[in-house]
Design a protein around this motif. Structure first.
Motif, PDB file in Angstrom:
ATOM      1  N   LYS A  64       3.404   9.441   2.973  1.00  0.00           N
ATOM      2  CA  LYS A  64       3.896  10.550   2.170  1.00  0.00           C
ATOM      3  C   LYS A  64       4.094  10.147   0.705  1.00  0.00           C
ATOM      4  CE  LYS A  64       6.976  14.240   3.439  1.00  0.00           C
ATOM      5  NZ  LYS A  64       8.159  14.661   4.147  1.00  0.00           N
ATOM      6  N   VAL A  65       4.696   9.009   0.484  1.00  0.00           N
ATOM      7  CA  VAL A  65       4.958   8.529  -0.875  1.00  0.00           C
ATOM      8  C   VAL A  65       3.654   8.221  -1.598  1.00  0.00           C
ATOM      9  CG1 VAL A  65       5.936   6.605  -2.187  1.00  0.00           C
ATOM     10  CG2 VAL A  65       7.264   7.700  -0.408  1.00  0.00           C
ATOM     11  N   ALA A  66       2.706   7.615  -0.901  1.00  0.00           N
ATOM     12  CA  ALA A  66       1.420   7.295  -1.526  1.00  0.00           C
ATOM     13  C   ALA A  66       0.712   8.560  -1.982  1.00  0.00           C
ATOM     14  CB  ALA A  66       0.545   6.516  -0.549  1.00  0.00           C
ATOM     15  N   HIS A  67       0.775   9.615  -1.188  1.00  0.00           N
ATOM     16  CA  HIS A  67       0.088  10.849  -1.567  1.00  0.00           C
ATOM     17  C   HIS A  67       0.857  11.667  -2.603  1.00  0.00           C
ATOM     18  CE1 HIS A  67      -2.588   9.948   1.747  1.00  0.00           C
ATOM     19  NE2 HIS A  67      -3.427  10.766   1.165  1.00  0.00           N
ATOM     20  N   ASN A  68       2.155  11.433  -2.724  1.00  0.00           N
ATOM     21  CA  ASN A  68       2.921  12.098  -3.780  1.00  0.00           C
ATOM     22  C   ASN A  68       2.663  11.450  -5.133  1.00  0.00           C
ATOM     23  OD1 ASN A  68       4.068  13.992  -2.132  1.00  0.00           O
ATOM     24  ND2 ASN A  68       5.956  12.850  -1.815  1.00  0.00           N
ATOM     25  N   ASN A  69       2.417  10.138  -5.147  1.00  0.00           N
ATOM     26  CA  ASN A  69       2.277   9.401  -6.404  1.00  0.00           C
ATOM     27  C   ASN A  69       0.838   9.237  -6.878  1.00  0.00           C
ATOM     28  OD1 ASN A  69       5.033   9.114  -6.491  1.00  0.00           O
ATOM     29  ND2 ASN A  69       5.005   7.124  -5.494  1.00  0.00           N
ATOM     30  N   TYR A  70      -0.122   9.224  -5.969  1.00  0.00           N
ATOM     31  CA  TYR A  70      -1.511   8.960  -6.331  1.00  0.00           C
ATOM     32  C   TYR A  70      -2.436   9.978  -5.673  1.00  0.00           C
ATOM     33  CZ  TYR A  70       0.564   4.418  -7.358  1.00  0.00           C
ATOM     34  OH  TYR A  70       1.360   3.430  -7.837  1.00  0.00           O
ATOM     35  N   SER A  71      -3.636  10.111  -6.224  1.00  0.00           N
ATOM     36  CA  SER A  71      -4.679  10.885  -5.549  1.00  0.00           C
ATOM     37  C   SER A  71      -5.769   9.910  -5.136  1.00  0.00           C
ATOM     38  CB  SER A  71      -5.230  11.988  -6.449  1.00  0.00           C
ATOM     39  OG  SER A  71      -5.944  11.431  -7.522  1.00  0.00           O
ATOM     40  N   GLN A 130     -11.200   5.037  -0.640  1.00  0.00           N
ATOM     41  CA  GLN A 130      -9.984   4.249  -0.800  1.00  0.00           C
ATOM     42  C   GLN A 130      -9.065   4.307   0.417  1.00  0.00           C
ATOM     43  OE1 GLN A 130      -8.743   6.225  -4.398  1.00  0.00           O
ATOM     44  NE2 GLN A 130      -9.338   4.460  -5.659  1.00  0.00           N
ATOM     45  N   TYR A 131      -9.363   5.172   1.378  1.00  0.00           N
ATOM     46  CA  TYR A 131      -8.499   5.321   2.550  1.00  0.00           C
ATOM     47  C   TYR A 131      -8.445   4.083   3.448  1.00  0.00           C
ATOM     48  CZ  TYR A 131      -7.072  10.049   1.657  1.00  0.00           C
ATOM     49  OH  TYR A 131      -6.487  11.146   1.116  1.00  0.00           O
ATOM     50  N   PRO A 132      -9.539   3.345   3.658  1.00  0.00           N
ATOM     51  CA  PRO A 132      -9.394   2.121   4.469  1.00  0.00           C
ATOM     52  C   PRO A 132      -8.393   1.124   3.875  1.00  0.00           C
ATOM     53  CG  PRO A 132     -11.694   2.709   4.315  1.00  0.00           C
ATOM     54  CD  PRO A 132     -10.954   3.626   3.395  1.00  0.00           C
ATOM     55  N   ARG A 133      -8.417   0.952   2.562  1.00  0.00           N
ATOM     56  CA  ARG A 133      -7.449   0.046   1.925  1.00  0.00           C
ATOM     57  C   ARG A 133      -6.034   0.589   2.055  1.00  0.00           C
ATOM     58  NH1 ARG A 133      -6.430  -4.111  -1.353  1.00  0.00           N
ATOM     59  NH2 ARG A 133      -4.980  -3.854  -3.079  1.00  0.00           N
ATOM     60  N   LEU A 134      -5.844   1.886   1.884  1.00  0.00           N
ATOM     61  CA  LEU A 134      -4.522   2.486   2.037  1.00  0.00           C
ATOM     62  C   LEU A 134      -3.996   2.271   3.455  1.00  0.00           C
ATOM     63  CD1 LEU A 134      -2.179   4.289   1.043  1.00  0.00           C
ATOM     64  CD2 LEU A 134      -3.533   6.249   1.790  1.00  0.00           C
ATOM     65  N   LEU A 135      -4.831   2.504   4.447  1.00  0.00           N
ATOM     66  CA  LEU A 135      -4.413   2.303   5.837  1.00  0.00           C
ATOM     67  C   LEU A 135      -4.090   0.838   6.113  1.00  0.00           C
ATOM     68  CD1 LEU A 135      -6.863   4.699   7.672  1.00  0.00           C
ATOM     69  CD2 LEU A 135      -4.430   5.022   7.255  1.00  0.00           C
ATOM     70  N   PHE A 136      -4.886  -0.079   5.545  1.00  0.00           N
ATOM     71  CA  PHE A 136      -4.600  -1.505   5.708  1.00  0.00           C
ATOM     72  C   PHE A 136      -3.250  -1.859   5.087  1.00  0.00           C
ATOM     73  CE2 PHE A 136      -4.559  -5.690   3.729  1.00  0.00           C
ATOM     74  CZ  PHE A 136      -4.594  -6.486   4.862  1.00  0.00           C
ATOM     75  N   LEU A 137      -2.979  -1.381   3.877  1.00  0.00           N
ATOM     76  CA  LEU A 137      -1.713  -1.698   3.212  1.00  0.00           C
ATOM     77  C   LEU A 137      -0.521  -1.129   3.967  1.00  0.00           C
ATOM     78  CD1 LEU A 137      -2.649  -1.255  -0.548  1.00  0.00           C
ATOM     79  CD2 LEU A 137      -2.101  -3.378   0.661  1.00  0.00           C
ATOM     80  N   ILE A 138      -0.645   0.091   4.471  1.00  0.00           N
ATOM     81  CA  ILE A 138       0.448   0.688   5.247  1.00  0.00           C
ATOM     82  C   ILE A 138       0.679  -0.111   6.522  1.00  0.00           C
ATOM     83  CG2 ILE A 138       1.095   2.707   6.621  1.00  0.00           C
ATOM     84  CD1 ILE A 138      -0.101   4.439   4.407  1.00  0.00           C
TER      85      ILE A 138
END
Length: 77
Positions: free
Chosen positions: A44-51, A56-64
């Protein structure tokens, strides 16, 4: 306050309760986060702050996943 003392849902597994003010304008708020709420809150926070772009979703999922695992294991990352 009209809805003081009511439990509000922030995301999956995360709730906050606002208690009425005792003196002046001070408000007490308690936040309850279950162990499974961290990935949903980070999403939720990632999508509120960035588009994000589709690539880029594989990296986002890895970081989460990485930060959730570190949080659950008690590792400071």
């Amino acid at each position: 306050m009209r809805l003081a003392g009511v439990r509000r849902k922030l995301s999956v597994g995360c709730y906050c309760t606002i208690s009425p003010p005792n003196k002046g304008l001070a408000i007490n708020m308690s936040l309850n986060c279950k162990w499974y709420a961290w990935p949903f809150m980070m999403w939720k926070v990632a999508h509120n702050n960035y588009s994000f772009k589709w690539y880029q979703y594989p990296r986002l999922l890895f970081l989460i996943a990485y930060h959730s695992f570190c949080k659950w294991m008690g590792i400071n990352a």
